[in-house]
Design an enzyme around this catalytic site. Structure first.
Site, PDB file in Angstrom:
ATOM      1  N   ASP B 387      48.939  27.068  29.481  1.00  7.55           N
ATOM      2  CA  ASP B 387      48.026  25.936  29.457  1.00  7.55           C
ATOM      3  C   ASP B 387      47.773  25.498  28.012  1.00  7.55           C
ATOM      4  O   ASP B 387      47.420  26.319  27.159  1.00  7.55           O
ATOM      5  CB  ASP B 387      46.714  26.388  30.113  1.00  7.55           C
ATOM      6  N   GLU B 416      52.627  23.618  28.898  1.00  5.83           N
ATOM      7  CA  GLU B 416      51.884  22.466  29.424  1.00  5.83           C
ATOM      8  C   GLU B 416      51.258  21.715  28.262  1.00  5.83           C
ATOM      9  O   GLU B 416      50.082  21.877  27.955  1.00  5.83           O
ATOM     10  CB  GLU B 416      50.802  22.920  30.409  1.00  5.83           C
TER      11      GLU B 416
END
Lengths: 668, 668
Positions: B387, B416
């Site tokens: 993330d 990401e």
């Protein structure tokens, strides 16, 4: 457990990528000119959303010890791009590097601004900003007051408005950039070298002439004194450099006769590129030209005419060159004990022995070759045209050119390599100041456009500086053989306006010498390479007027003094090429705009519509543009965006148009 | 006098430039897949006119000591370009380098051939060739006989024909390449690293699901055991990877309520990305999901279904994360002693504390983060979706990923990072296996084409491997909000055919969840990020059939397993995008050719003419081409060069066409 990484690089928060100019990622020097603005670019970014700052450091790196770095702020653009410029103020080696860091100062100011706009308090941000300002104060004596006073204002809670106002005061920006902390900064892990040449490396007109043909009556061998007699002519035409083919003793063994024949007559002079005889080699002067003293006198006379002299350095030997007997190990010895002559199998060139760079005595050979340059530098020569450098070892050139430039950074070397692009560009990387090009063989408008676009592209321009030649003693292109006067005019205008650096082989060029030795050949009939010629300088058909005029136009128009400013315009007739060049003033407004149109068809009038977007020159699109043809004096009015041109080769196949700027700039 | 240069580099006669693959000139690893042909390219050239030879050296560089180099001949092409391929046969770190040298062997053979053709004798060339062969004989025992015998034939003068014939015998080429001398060779001054991943790094379909919503009745919090109950469904649809959002305890301090509200009810579950509470942090499991043992059981069940599990690693902390009290120095402490929460001024995200990579204890922080990965690797996880990696320091990632891959080269990390291209590509260079992309925001055919062309370009493809996602829990694009079923189908087909690696967030995707939290938002209404959802998996409008069919087609068609083979076809309607992908067999003939057409307009039938050059696929231009739509079974006949297509979004907005090869290959 894991070894702890190096703290400085581990804590670095920024990345610096795609630095320019950087030839082969900084392995070689980028080319620049003294006094120019060198535009440096890089992509600098960090993790996260913090603001990023970057600085360019640059310095002259010649001299006994490195100079101190000078620093200039880099300007941010979209997508992490940063740019800055520096102006090298002396010829020689320079270098730059880039520093990037997370700009906590601007990040906090951004946060304070956004919160203030939204009516949200930002006291913690202000306190952190104050801490940064107090750290900056520690780095300066004379500027400390501003930082300390500002920190006090930011730290108080009584007057929020005053605190926010002070935080956002742009008067803090420059001082903070100078004295503020740069925690966890990144500096490029190498410096990027730039070689800075004098102006004549970029902007110059070369005139090549054979000393052997300079005797006024053309009946005897010309001398250095006769060359002096031609200097006024060359200077009057506006040239900058007089370039002489090799001036050394010419071999007698296997000497070539007229028109490159193998059965010379006793009086035949041979090719100046077949260097060396019992009269000497690369550091001797051909006796028929005069003495070394005569040469020294010629060098002085050249300067007196405002010209510079260029010598041809051709590292190859006639069979009777002194090196052949003194250093047979510098040549390739064949299994039968003979020395290998030049070949292009099955063709043989028995008047030329190539040097062998695989020699066991390579170091002795290298030094001897370098000393040839040094010898002529001692006689005042600073410009050399190097014959076939691509047939000598690359490492030799890199070393040799560094030696020459270290002795005098004003040395200029023109590479005569007509070979594959990688090799030509490599020679530029190794230090050749200039290179001959494929200009002569780009014979359609489309070919010429794509070639120039390649040369000015970022991947080529920093490594390779072109010189355009419509003819040489070796190259009489078919275009000139059949195209007549219009072809000579068109090719000359293309060379002298598409390339700031260009040259011709005269007086063959202006006298439109165009007969080949045989059909399909690019060799001249009765080539001066093998015999003395008598030239009718004052012949009425001479294009001397064009040379004089174009050289004058080039000097009057800064737009023609560089190449990277070339912009091609679409034309709906493939026989026409249209391009413009312009310079901008400090505010980015056009200063000098030149627009050229050339008809590539020497036989027929060609006409077409040319795309011209005034806006792309910063000129108002709705107003007419006035152009003056500098060759004919005719004036034209153009309007956005397509304009009609027609060029009759019978009169002039070119337009050299100066675009009127002054009136439009003020909007009148 | 001058210092003598290093003899080896000074005598080197070749130059090696523009090596590929080389990410940032070899600073970073290029990406490859085990079993692939890795195509290596370089420009190799020398001074002069001699022939040049080049070889590729490559090896696996993992293990205690470097493996021996393997060598393969590089093939010459025009303008000094050389190519070769190698096939890495194991996952992990590899490297290659290039050697170039002047090929005196082929230079002499060329001379002998030319002279022979012209009827000129070449005895000296033959003698020199013989010398080379005798030197080769010294380098081998078993091959010496061939070299020695050939040398004898070349040295005799009695039978010229036999000597020339032997000199030109191509049977000498391979042995000489292997054993012949390579005087003055150049080897690239660095090796070029290549990271070799397993196949699933390139070709995989990801299915993201929220464990919290997997309870069959949807009335309680889902568990790892419930996730196991969904695996058959995911496997049946043909996916490869099940990806779970963070599975750790969720912070209670400043927990978000449903629909990202700030006033949660006691039963609200909060966001899985607000990691950590008194129940533990990044190495703990959210109690409502089960225990670590339950997780281990899930990992095994996943493998039993032929799937792999991917975990979400989000390096950020809820205010009650154990690290906040144990290591407050890993966070940014503000002047008032508070810990800085996430901000996008003036917006505040008080449920999230970012980690501070400028911490004085950065080394302790780095190790703790690396150990989070190690912990889950110990529990059988090899695939991680990371993330927001772009908000963590770049040097950390380079170090951390090297640590992970050194422990197990099968580790795969999906970045990401939805941010600027330089940053996304940098993360790829630092070792991320894959990256999310802008796919979701490329919403016209022209945008999609130019984006894919950028991703497969040489400057990007070796550093960055894309994964295309039509939706994520954070991104419900307006196209899906208003485009209905046709938009879902079109975006899914684009993702799964334009990118060998793609994923969806399900079952929101197949159930066509499309209502935003509010107009203009890309957030889902009733987002699973903040609450448990009950999904009607068997709803009749589900696109499960399409997912199942497309995943099967992808597995049946090697053309869809990579990206670099993408070719776009011109279409005369900007609403249509047409592209093909193909694989070639060892002889360069087409093996598998797929052609896709997608209608970007979800509301109207669109038709147009598509350019299709059979010849560009190696198919005969004069013959008709047969295509079968793999979704509908319809068959089409196309002819060179323009073909009509029409797509009605009311039925199907896409063509997935298999081009028939077998018949055309044999010319029938």
């Amino acid at each position: 457990m894991s070894r702890i990484p190096d703290s400085q690089s581990a804590r670095s928060r920024t990345v610096i990528e795609r630095v320019s100019p950087a030839v082969d990622a900084g392995r070689f020097e980028a080319k620049a000119i003294v006094g120019d603005r060198v535009r440096v670019e890089a992509y600098v970014f960090g993790d996260g959303h913090d603001k990023i700052a970057a600085a360019l450091h640059y310095r002259y790196r010649g001299g006994k010890r490195p100079a101190a770095w000078k620093e200039t702020v880099m300007q941010p653009h979209a997508n992490d791009r940063f740019t800055a410029e520096f102006i090298p103020d002396r010829v020689g080696p320079w270098e730059f590097r880039i520093e990037g860091w997370v700009d906590h100062f601007e990040t906090l100011r951004y946060s304070i601004r956004k919160k203030s706009d939204a009516g949200v308090e930002s006291h913690l941000d202000q306190l952190e900003l104050a801490t940064l300002l107090r750290r900056a104060a520690e780095n300066t004596d004379d500027g400390a007051e501003l930082f300390t006073r500002s920190a006090e204002i930011l730290e108080q809670k009584t007057d929020t408005t005053e605190a926010v106002k002070r935080a956002l005061d742009d008067g803090l920006v420059d001082p903070f950039h100078r004295y503020g902390p740069r925690d966890h900064a990144t500096v490029t892990d190498r410096t990027y070298p730039v070689w800075v040449d004098r102006e004549i490396a970029r902007f110059a007109a070369w005139y090549e002439l054979f000393p052997r043909s300079t005797a006024p009556d053309g009946k005897r061998h010309g001398t250095f004194a006769d060359v002096e007699g031609r200097l006024a002519y060359v200077a009057d035409l506006g040239f900058d450099i007089v370039y002489l083919p090799p001036i050394h003793p010419i071999g007698r063994v296997n000497r070539k006769g007229r028109n490159n024949t193998l059965d010379p007559k006793p009086e035949d002079t041979g090719s100046p590129w077949a260097i060396g005889s019992d009269e000497g080699g690369h550091t001797s002067v051909h006796p028929q030209l005069g003495t070394l003293d005569d040469f020294d006198h010629l060098v002085k006379a050249t300067h007196d005419h405002g010209l510079e002299i260029a010598l041809d350095i051709a590292f190859q030997c006639a069979p009777d060159h002194p090196w052949v007997s003194e250093h047979p190990d510098w040549f390739h010895i064949r299994p039968d004990g003979s020395i290998q002559y030049a070949e292009n199998p099955p063709k043989k060139y028995q008047d030329i022995y190539p040097l062998n760079f695989e020699s066991e005595d390579w170091w002795g050979l290298w030094q001897a070759l370098r000393d040839v340059f040094f010898f002529w530098m001692d006689h005042g020569v600073r410009i050399f045209r190097v014959d076939n450098p691509h047939t000598k070892a690359f490492p030799f050139w890199e070393w040799c050119i560094a030696e020459l430039k270290s002795r005098d950074p004003n040395v200029i070397l023109l590479s005569e390599a007509f070979t594959r692009p990688n090799v030509m560009y490599r020679l530029g990387k190794l230090g050749f100041t200039l290179g001959y090009t494929y200009f002569t063989w780009r014979n359609t408008a489309a070919e010429m456009r794509s070639y120039v676009e390649e040369l000015v592209s970022d991947s080529v321009r920093w490594a390779f500086r072109p010189s355009f030649w419509p003819n040489t003693p070796d190259i009489l292109h078919a275009d000139l053989q059949v195209g007549g006067r219009p072809a000579f005019i068109a090719r000359y205008v293309l060379a002298s306006t598409l390339s700031a650096n260009y040259g011709i082989y005269g007086p063959a060029f202006e006298l439109q010498e165009h007969v080949p030795r045989e059909p399909g050949s690019e060799e001249y009939l009765h080539s001066e390479k093998y015999q003395i010629r008598k030239w009718e300088f004052d012949a009425p058909h001479s294009l001397a007027w064009l040379l004089r005029r174009m050289n004058a136009i080039r000097r009057e128009h800064p737009a023609l003094m560089s190449n990277e400013n070339t912009h091609f315009h679409d034309v709906d007739n493939p026989q026409l090429l249209c391009y413009s060049k312009s310079t901008l003033d400090a505010e980015g407004s056009p200063e000098d705009v030149m627009l050229m149109v050339v008809n590539f068809d020497p036989h027929h009038t060609q006409s077409g519509w040319v795309e011209f977007s005034a806006a792309s020159f910063g000129l108002p699109a709705e107003q007419p543009i006035f152009l003056t043809d500098l060759l004919t004096g005719e004036r034209y009015t153009w309007r956005e965006a397509w304009n009609f041109v027609m060029l009759d080769p019978g009169t002039l196949p070119v337009h050299i148009l100066s675009v009127e700027i002054s009136g439009t700039k003020s909007g009148t």
